[in-house]
Design a protein around this motif. Sequence first.
Motif, PDB file in Angstrom:
ATOM      1  N   PRO A 180       9.371   6.363 -29.573  1.00 32.29           N
ATOM      2  CA  PRO A 180      10.660   6.902 -29.996  1.00 32.29           C
ATOM      3  C   PRO A 180      11.840   6.028 -29.547  1.00 32.29           C
ATOM      4  N   GLY A 181      11.830   5.537 -28.310  1.00 30.88           N
ATOM      5  CA  GLY A 181      12.880   4.602 -27.878  1.00 30.88           C
ATOM      6  C   GLY A 181      12.187   3.326 -27.425  1.00 30.88           C
ATOM      7  N   ARG A 182      12.734   2.661 -26.415  1.00 34.74           N
ATOM      8  CA  ARG A 182      12.015   1.506 -25.851  1.00 34.74           C
ATOM      9  C   ARG A 182      10.750   2.006 -25.172  1.00 34.74           C
ATOM     10  N   LEU A 183       9.734   1.184 -25.099  1.00 30.07           N
ATOM     11  CA  LEU A 183       8.552   1.567 -24.321  1.00 30.07           C
ATOM     12  C   LEU A 183       8.989   1.732 -22.867  1.00 30.07           C
ATOM     13  N   ARG A 184       8.285   2.602 -22.125  1.00 29.26           N
ATOM     14  CA  ARG A 184       8.610   2.830 -20.716  1.00 29.26           C
ATOM     15  C   ARG A 184       7.633   2.054 -19.856  1.00 29.26           C
ATOM     16  N   ALA A 185       8.166   1.230 -18.974  1.00 26.34           N
ATOM     17  CA  ALA A 185       7.294   0.473 -18.081  1.00 26.34           C
ATOM     18  C   ALA A 185       6.502   1.446 -17.209  1.00 26.34           C
ATOM     19  N   GLY A 186       5.364   0.988 -16.711  1.00 24.68           N
ATOM     20  CA  GLY A 186       4.555   1.877 -15.874  1.00 24.68           C
ATOM     21  C   GLY A 186       3.377   1.126 -15.309  1.00 24.68           C
TER      22      GLY A 186
END
Length: 433
Positions: A148-154
Motif C-alpha cells: 500500500p505504501g513504501r515497503l517496511r524494513a524489518g
Amino acid sequence: MLRVEGRHALSGTVRVSGSKNAALKLLAAATLTGERCRFTNVPEIEDVRVMAETLRDLGVVVDHPVPNVYEIASGDVDWLFVPLEAAAKMRASFILLGPLLARFGRVIISNPGGDRIGRRPVNLHVDAMRALGAEIEYRNGYYFARSPGRLRAGRVTFPAVSVMGTENAMLAATLADGRTTIHPAAQEPEVDDLIDFLCAMGAEVSRSAPDTIQVVGRRRLRGAEHRVASDRIEAGTFVVAAAVTGGQLTLEEAPCAQLGAFLDVVHDVGVDFTCQDDRIVVRGVDPALKPYRSRDIATAPYPGLATDLQPPTCVLLTQAEGVSRVHETIFEDRLEFIGELVRMGADVSLADDQHAAIRGRTGLHGAELEIGDLRAGASLILAALAAEGTSLIHGEHHVQRGYENIEGKFHDLGARMTRLPEGAPTEGSPASA
Ligand code: UD1
C-alpha cells in the motif's frame, strides 16, 4: 545438435565470460531507478536475452549497443506483469518480484518453472516480501503482490539459505522504509557483485557478518555503471575440460579466489594447476595413461562446493582411480544426468536422488545423448570430449542458456566439435558406427 569427437587434448588460452547468475540480477536491479544504468561484460547467452525481452515487455528501455554491453532505463513501467511465458523460460525471472514491488508498489508475477531440477519452490521469496510488509495472494499460477505504501524494513529470516531469496529481499529492502536485516544471507560471490552495483546506485547495503546483510532503505536510487564479474562456474567447467582431455589450458579472468572448494577437489584428485591473479593454468595428463585419484564430494552453499559444479566434477571423477561418493545436498534431481554418463561407459550407482558412487577409472565411449538441463549439458559435453569416438548431443540449447559461445571457445582450444541441424546425416556417429 552437437557432434563431438573425443580424446583430443585441448590447448590454448580461453577468457572466462561474465557471470550468468550475476548478470541476470543486475539487469533486474536496474528497474529500481528511472535513471539509465550501463552494464559491461554481460555474457551473450540465452538467459540474458530472455531477461532483456521480459524487461522490454514491461516497457523498460533495454539497449544492447555492442556485444556484452546492456543499457537499461526504467522510467515508465506501467505494465507490471511478468507472464508465464517469461517464467517458464527462466526461473530467474522471479528476481523481478522484489525490485518491481519496491519501486512501483505492485506486480503480478508468474510462478516460475525453468530448469527441471527438483521442485524449485519460491516460498522463501514470497515470505521475505511479506516480512517487508507486502500483501501477496496466489491465484491461477500467479502471485499478486502489492504494498500500500513504501515497503517496511524489518527482519528477513530464512529457514534455509537461498541465493535468489537473499537477492530478492535485498533488492526490495533498498527502497523500503528503515533498516532491514537479512539472515542467513547467501554468501555467493554473485550476491556481492549485486551489492557493489546497489551501492553504486546510492543504496546502503553491506554485510555485517558473512551470513548477515544489512540494508538501509532509500527513497530513490540513481543510475550507475557496472562491470559484471567473471563466471566462476564457466571457469570450473574449463578446468575439468583440461583435466579430462589431458590438455594444457590457460584461463584468463578466472576468479581464483571464488573457486576454493572446487579447486581443493581438483587438487586432491591430482590435477596439476596454478592459480594466480585471476589466471588459472591447468596441466592435465591423459587419464588413460595416469588416472586421477578418487575423492568424495558434497555440494554446499558458498563457500562450499557449488552445486552447479557438481556435474562437471562427476565427469572428472569418472577419470579417477577408486570409488568417489557424491552427495548433492542442494537440489533434488541434479544427479539425473548420471544416466547419460552410464550410457557412455561410466560405472556409477545411484543410492537415491541425492547420493551416487562413481567407480573409476572408466574409459568413456561416444554415445547419442540428450541434455536435460543447463549444468548437466555442460558436463555431457565434457564427457564427450573425454570419450573415445564420436558423440551426438541433442538439446544443446540448454547449454546456450548459460555458457557464452561454448562451442566457439572449445573449437578455438582444438576441440572437434560441430553444430549440426537436428536430423542431419551424421557420418561417424555412434549410431552409424
Ligand atoms: C541459484 C542459482 C543456481 C544455483 C543455486 C544454488 C541463479 C539464477 N541461480 O538458484 O544456478 O544452482 O543458486 O547455488 O542465481 N528453496 C526453497 N524455497 C525457495 C527458494 C529455494 O525451498 O523459495 C530451496 C531450493 O529448492 C533449493 C535451496 O532452497 O533446495 C537453495 O536454492 P536457492 O539458493 O534459492 O537457488 P536459486 O537462487 O534458485
